[in-house]
Structure formats: C-alpha cells, structure tokens
Design a protein around this motif. Structure first.
Motif, short mmCIF file in Angstrom:
data_model
loop_
_atom_site.label_atom_id
_atom_site.label_comp_id
_atom_site.label_asym_id
_atom_site.label_seq_id
_atom_site.Cartn_x
_atom_site.Cartn_y
_atom_site.Cartn_z
N ILE A 21 0.85 -1.20 0.00
CA ILE A 21 0.00 0.00 0.00
C ILE A 21 0.88 1.25 0.00
O ILE A 21 0.62 2.22 -0.72
CB ILE A 21 -0.92 0.02 1.24
N ILE A 22 1.94 1.22 0.82
CA ILE A 22 2.79 2.41 0.94
C ILE A 22 3.67 2.56 -0.31
O ILE A 22 3.79 3.64 -0.87
CB ILE A 22 3.64 2.32 2.22
N GLY A 23 4.27 1.45 -0.76
CA GLY A 23 5.18 1.53 -1.91
C GLY A 23 4.44 1.90 -3.18
O GLY A 23 4.91 2.73 -3.95
N GLY A 24 3.30 1.30 -3.40
CA GLY A 24 2.53 1.64 -4.59
C GLY A 24 1.90 0.42 -5.20
O GLY A 24 2.60 -0.51 -5.61
N LEU A 25 0.57 0.41 -5.27
CA LEU A 25 -0.15 -0.72 -5.85
C LEU A 25 0.18 -0.85 -7.33
O LEU A 25 0.16 0.14 -8.07
CB LEU A 25 -1.66 -0.54 -5.66
N GLY A 26 0.49 -2.05 -7.75
CA GLY A 26 0.72 -2.30 -9.17
C GLY A 26 2.11 -1.92 -9.65
O GLY A 26 2.38 -1.95 -10.84
N SER A 27 3.01 -1.55 -8.74
CA SER A 27 4.33 -1.11 -9.18
C SER A 27 5.42 -1.98 -8.54
O SER A 27 5.46 -2.14 -7.32
CB SER A 27 4.52 0.37 -8.77
N VAL A 28 6.30 -2.54 -9.38
CA VAL A 28 7.36 -3.42 -8.87
C VAL A 28 8.34 -2.61 -8.03
O VAL A 28 8.75 -3.03 -6.93
CB VAL A 28 8.08 -4.12 -10.04
N SER A 29 8.73 -1.43 -8.53
CA SER A 29 9.66 -0.61 -7.75
C SER A 29 9.00 -0.17 -6.44
O SER A 29 9.67 -0.02 -5.42
CB SER A 29 10.13 0.59 -8.56
N GLY A 30 7.69 0.01 -6.47
CA GLY A 30 6.96 0.36 -5.26
C GLY A 30 7.07 -0.74 -4.22
O GLY A 30 7.22 -0.46 -3.02
N SER A 31 7.01 -2.01 -4.67
CA SER A 31 7.14 -3.12 -3.73
C SER A 31 8.50 -3.07 -3.04
O SER A 31 8.61 -3.27 -1.83
CB SER A 31 7.02 -4.46 -4.46
N GLY A 47 0.95 1.78 9.90
CA GLY A 47 -0.47 2.18 9.93
C GLY A 47 -0.64 3.67 9.77
O GLY A 47 -1.47 4.13 8.98
N VAL A 48 0.18 4.43 10.52
CA VAL A 48 0.10 5.90 10.41
C VAL A 48 0.44 6.32 8.99
O VAL A 48 -0.24 7.16 8.38
CB VAL A 48 1.04 6.57 11.43
N LEU A 49 1.51 5.71 8.43
CA LEU A 49 1.91 6.04 7.06
C LEU A 49 0.76 5.78 6.09
O LEU A 49 0.52 6.57 5.17
CB LEU A 49 3.12 5.19 6.65
N ILE A 50 0.05 4.66 6.30
CA ILE A 50 -1.06 4.33 5.39
C ILE A 50 -2.15 5.40 5.47
O ILE A 50 -2.66 5.86 4.44
CB ILE A 50 -1.64 2.93 5.72
N VAL A 51 -2.47 5.82 6.70
CA VAL A 51 -3.51 6.84 6.84
C VAL A 51 -3.08 8.12 6.11
O VAL A 51 -3.85 8.70 5.34
CB VAL A 51 -3.78 7.14 8.34
N VAL A 52 -1.81 8.51 6.31
CA VAL A 52 -1.31 9.72 5.65
C VAL A 52 -1.34 9.55 4.13
O VAL A 52 -1.79 10.42 3.39
CB VAL A 52 0.12 10.05 6.14
N MET A 53 -0.90 8.35 3.69
CA MET A 53 -0.85 8.10 2.25
C MET A 53 -2.25 8.13 1.62
O MET A 53 -2.44 8.66 0.54
CB MET A 53 -0.26 6.71 1.96
N MET A 54 -3.21 7.52 2.33
CA MET A 54 -4.57 7.46 1.78
C MET A 54 -5.12 8.86 1.54
O MET A 54 -5.91 9.10 0.64
CB MET A 54 -5.50 6.70 2.73
N VAL A 55 -4.68 9.80 2.39
CA VAL A 55 -5.15 11.17 2.24
C VAL A 55 -4.38 11.87 1.12
O VAL A 55 -4.97 12.51 0.25
CB VAL A 55 -4.99 11.95 3.57
N LEU A 56 -3.05 11.72 1.13
CA LEU A 56 -2.22 12.51 0.22
C LEU A 56 -1.99 11.84 -1.14
O LEU A 56 -1.94 12.50 -2.17
CB LEU A 56 -0.86 12.81 0.87
N ARG A 57 -1.79 10.54 -1.12
CA ARG A 57 -1.41 9.85 -2.36
C ARG A 57 -1.89 8.41 -2.32
O ARG A 57 -1.13 7.48 -2.05
CB ARG A 57 0.11 9.92 -2.51
N PRO A 58 -3.20 8.21 -2.58
CA PRO A 58 -3.79 6.89 -2.38
C PRO A 58 -3.19 5.79 -3.25
O PRO A 58 -3.35 4.61 -2.94
CB PRO A 58 -5.26 7.10 -2.71
N GLU A 59 -2.51 6.13 -4.33
CA GLU A 59 -1.94 5.07 -5.18
C GLU A 59 -0.58 4.60 -4.68
O GLU A 59 0.05 3.75 -5.30
CB GLU A 59 -1.86 5.54 -6.64
N GLY A 60 -0.09 5.14 -3.54
CA GLY A 60 1.22 4.74 -3.04
C GLY A 60 2.30 5.63 -3.63
O GLY A 60 2.06 6.38 -4.59
N VAL A 61 3.53 5.56 -3.07
CA VAL A 61 4.59 6.46 -3.51
C VAL A 61 4.88 6.28 -5.00
O VAL A 61 4.95 7.24 -5.75
CB VAL A 61 5.88 6.22 -2.69
#
Lengths: 305, 260
Positions: free
Chosen positions: A247-257, A283-297
């Motif tokens: 979730i944090i790295g980026g859904l659908g992205s190998v480099s994100g993993s 968990g905190v990172l996920i909450v922040v990410m969901m608000v700022l960048r839901p697709e992951g970094v």
C-alpha cells in the motif's frame, strides 16, 4: 534522461554488490532482511495491486516455504538449490489451492477469509510434531561446501539478492507481457474481461501460484538465515506488514514493492528506539498516504472515481 | 462477400429469461445471417439488452442458441468469446487504468497463439504476433480518422464519451468475431457522430468480416444499416421484416408511440 537512468542503475548495482565489503555487519544484516521481504512484497503486489485481489495471508505462504526447508534439512542431507525449489513448489501449491478454493469469494470477504489462512497455518505448525510444535525447528544449516553453501553473512546477502533480483525480473516480465494486461483487465472489470475470453479463475490461481513460489523462495532463505523456523515468524502481523509495504510503496508497481520493503524494514531498524512500533508506523503512514497519495509512492493504479 | 465461406450464423430459438416473477424475454426467436447486419429495436425495457446478455452467456436463459450450428448451451462467457462472440456495452465499459491501445489489444486475446511462457519470455514468435496485432489495431483505429490514432497511448479514462465508444467498438472488432453484438452503439452520440458511425460500421465490417446484431433506438440508423429487423416489446418479438415495412406496422407504431 535515459542515459542518466542507466547511470543511476549501474551505480546502484555496484553499491549493492559491494555492500558486504564496505558495510558493517549490522548494515549487512538489515540489508539482507530487506531483501528477504522484496519477493514477499512483489508477490503481494501481483495479487493485490495488479490483479485486484484483497489477500491478507501472505505470511502463511512465506511460512510454508520456510517450514518446507526446515523439515527437509532436518530429515535428509539436501543442498540449497533443491530446498529452494522444494520451498517454492510447496508454497506455490498452497497459493494455488487457496485461490481455487476461494474463487467465489470477492473483495472484503476474501480479505477476511485470508486472515483466517494465517490462523490455520499457525494452528497446523503449532500442533504438529513434524514442525516442532510451538518451539519450531532448529539447527537448519546448509551442507558445507555444497553448491550455494550459505555460511557467511556476505553469502546470505548475495543469495537473498539473487532471489530478490529473480523475483523482480519475473514480475517485470509478467507485467510487460499481455498476461500483465490480462490480470489488470480482470481487476478493472471481470465481466468485460470474460466477454473477451479472459478466464478469471485460472488467471487468479496462476498469480497466487507465482506469488506463492516467490514467498517460498524467501521462506527457504529465511530458514537458513535464522538457522531455525518457528510459528512466531509467520503470524498475521507479518501478513499485515507485507500488505502495508504494498500500500505504501505503490499498488501495481514493482519498484513500489521494493520501496515498501525498504521503508518498513530498514527505516524502523535504523530508528532502533521505535522498532517495536513498526506496524504502527506503517499504519500511520497508510492513513497519511490514503489522504495525500492513495496510489502509493510509486503506484500506477488509481481507480477511477 | 462469399457467404458460403463466411461463418457467423446465429440462430436463437424460443429463449426465455425470468427476473424473479418478471418475464424479461418470453419465447424470442431470431436469426442473424452470415455477414449481415441484423437490427433489434424496441422501447426501453423491452428485453433488448437481456437478449444480448443471454446470447453472450452473462444471463442464464432457456431455449436454444446456436452459432454456426453449435449449441452454446451452458458454455461460460469466456468460452463463448473463444468461439467467436464479441460485444459492446450500452454503458461503455473500458478498462479504466489502461491506454486506448492496451484496451484494443486485449480484444485480440482469443486470437493470440503465444502461450504464457512465450509471452513472458518475449520470444521472437510472440513479438511478431504482437506486432501483427498492433498493426491491425492501428488499421481499425484509422477508420475513425484522427480521433483515436494520435491518442492511442492516452488513458482510456481521459477520453471524450464518443471516443470511448469508438475504442470499445475497435476492441470488439479486434477479436475478429464470427458474431458481433452491438448494444446501442450510437447512444449518447450527437446526430453528426451518429451519421459518421453508421458509415464507419460497414467500413469496419469490410475489414473484419463478421455478422452483426445491432440493438439501436435511432430508426434512421436501422434504416441505413440493417437488411432485417426484429421488434421487441415486453419481452416478445412482435414483428420482423425489412426496416421500412416494419416501421409502418400498426403494432410497432403502438409500441413506440402509444395508442391514440
């Protein structure tokens, strides 16, 4: 731009390859741990990011790989290449089985069912003699002098690096082929995919098999790395950690993993004082990410709204 | 066109579909001749989309459906696609996360011969196959002039409504189906775009010889394209024939316009 990209990649590769020569044993240990999680995050991302299946049982596949190696090594003299293959095969079969038996369950419901997978796995290994019950299996060591004899920290690092690199390459190759599009078609709209002749069940099962094999490879290396396997290494917290990486790295992205594995393993390690809170930080990172960048970094998939 | 060599004869006999107590299709029989464009018209809720769903296997139905003599029976949706059925949807359904080109290329899935390993390893054979299909996709897109070709790497979600329709139509033709089911392809298009599309459909059909079952509301489109038309009302086929005769039939006028 392309040349700059290559330069960065080559410099990065050289640094990684020379790491055992230049870094402290501690840094090498953390780097190996990160690399062990790369195949797990990649597999989870193939399942959840690219195919759109909410699965939360990845630690069980990881554990099947580790226990396969543990059991084999404690019973027969067997080299590393064979245990890698056996662990990958066993975890792939379990992954396939999980996918085929849950094919009628979708979305959030599958998430809940796969949480159960963690508990089933723990119950089995906690209550069986072959798995050493609650204490687990010990003295897991590769035969000295065998092919891929992993005995030093540097060799562990290289073996993990090899496994992680293999999983990155396999994942990229799948996603670049038309089967990558087929997975994403099933994720985006299964009914339309079906009218094109794309069969959801075998596609999902195949991806669970591939992801299972990757988790099995990691589990095998982990068993040697720790010299033991125990139930505590494969509980639902580990599944959640892997899920968070994706979730944090980026859904659908190998480099994100890869990034997710680095962020959730290395960062808490180096911030020793907060290590106990790595799940919470995630968990905190996920909450922040969901608000700022839901697709992951580094995510590519953003659902249409 | 040499109709003897051309497949794509659809014969639907006496199919019924129930939604609970509601009978959506009540013994409908239709036939689509190879290479033809056959129309289905009818007021809203008359069962047109249900008919397409029954033929493609999305909706379970009783009765028999044959494609070139082969009974479709209990075959699944993907199996029917493999046999040569393709369709579009009344509410456009593109893969939102993908480019136009990727959407259209997926349409060719049933034709691709390179298997999983060949595709993943990018063997010369699989690369040649993809290059061939991609050239084909560009030919199909070029039927729509400059509307799709220059945008083919854009995400489908960013397209205009009419262009998304065009992508969906290209995707369906990419399958080189025996029978293509078009569910109100002109819906939501302005008169100019409608006129354009009714000229482009026969062009596409020339490139990809296929039978077409066309569900449509707009009578001038039916008049221009169809040799034969079926009129559905309340799940029953009330009349069939050539478009002009059918339109002057009192039962059709009543179904469409109501009784005086």
């Amino acid at each position: 731009m392309i040349i700059a990209g290559w330069v960065v990649m080559i410099v990065g590769a050289v640094v990684v390859l020379l790491l055992p020569q230049v870094s402290s044993p501690y840094v090498l240990f953390v780097a190996t741990e990160v690399l062990l999680y790369v195949p797990l995050a990649i597999g989870q991302n193939l399942i959840t990011g690219n195919t759109g299946v909410l699965s939360m049982g990845h630690a069980a596949l990881y554990g099947v790989g580790a226990y396969t190696t543990g059991v084999l090594v404690s019973h027969i003299a067997i080299g590393v290449p064979l245990t890698l293959l056996a662990s990958a095969g066993a975890a792939a079969l379990v992954g396939l089985g999980v996918s085929l038996t849950t094919q009628r369950i979708r979305g959030d419901y599958l998430f809940i069912v796969t949480i159960g997978l963690n508990f089933i796995f723990l119950d089995v290994v906690n209550n069986s003699t072959w798995s050493g019950a609650a204490t687990g299996l010990f003295a897991i060591a590769p035969p000295a002098g065998g092919l891929l004899a992993v005995t030093t920290p540097a060799r562990f690092f290289y073996l993990s690096l090899g496994v992680a690199a293999l999983c990155v390459l396999i994942s990229l190759a799948i996603l670049r082929s038309r089967f990558g599009r087929a997975m994403e078609a099933v994720r985006d709209d299964p009914l339309v995919a079906a009218t094109m002749g794309l069969k959801e069940v075998p596609i999902k099962a195949g991806i669970f098999g591939v992801a299972g094999a990757m988790a099995g490879l990691s589990g095998c290396v982990l068993a040697y790395f720790l010299g033991s396997v125990g139930p505590q290494d494969f509980n639902s917290n580990i599944s959640l950690l892997i899920f968070e990486m994706v979730i944090i790295g980026g859904l659908g992205s190998v480099s994100g993993s890869v990034l997710g594995a680095i962020v959730l393993i290395a960062v808490p390690e180096f911030l020793r004082s907060v290590q106990e809170y790595s799940l919470g930080i995630g968990g905190v990172l996920i909450v922040v990410m969901m608000v700022l960048r839901p697709e992951g970094v580094l995510g590519s998939w953003r659902t249409a709204r | 066109m040499a109709t003897e060599t051309l497949g794509g004869r659809l014969v639907v006999q006496n199919i019924c579909v129930n939604y609970g107590a509601f009978r959506a299709l009540d013994g409908v029989s239709i036939e689509v001749a190879p290479g033809s464009i056959t129309g289905v018209i009818g007021p809203n809720g008359s069962g047109k989309t249900t008919l397409i769903n029954a033929i493609t296997g999305i909706q379970a139905a009783s009765g028999t459906i044959r494609l070139d003599g082969q009974v479709l029976g209990r075959r699944s949706v993907p199996r029917r696609a493999e046999l040569g059925l393709a369709r579009t949807f009344q509410a456009i359904r593109l893969f939102q996360s993908m480019s136009i080109l990727d959407n259209i290329m997926l349409g060719a899935h049933r034709l691709m011969r390179a298997g999983l390993f060949e595709s993943v390893l990018r063997t010369p054979r699989s690369r040649r196959e993809i290059a061939r299909r991609r050239a084909r996709a560009e030919v199909l897109m070029s039927v729509f002039g400059p509307r799709l070709l220059p945008r083919m790497h854009q995400l489908a979600v960013n397209l205009s409504y009419a262009n998304r329709r065009r992508v969906e139509i290209c995707r369906a033709f990419m399958a080189e189906p025996l029978l293509l089911l078009l569910d109100e392809p002109m819906a939501g298009m302005n008169p100019f775009e409608t006129q354009e599309l009714s000229e482009q459909l026969p062009e596409l059909q020339k490139l990809v010889p296929t039978s077409i079952l066309l569900v449509e509301h707009k009578m001038d489109v039916i008049n221009a394209l169809c040799s034969h038309v079926y009129v559905l009302d309340h799940g029953v086929c009330i009349i069939e024939g050539d478009p002009r005769t059918v339109q002057s039939d009192p039962a059709v006028v009543e179904a469409y316009l109501g009784v005086e």
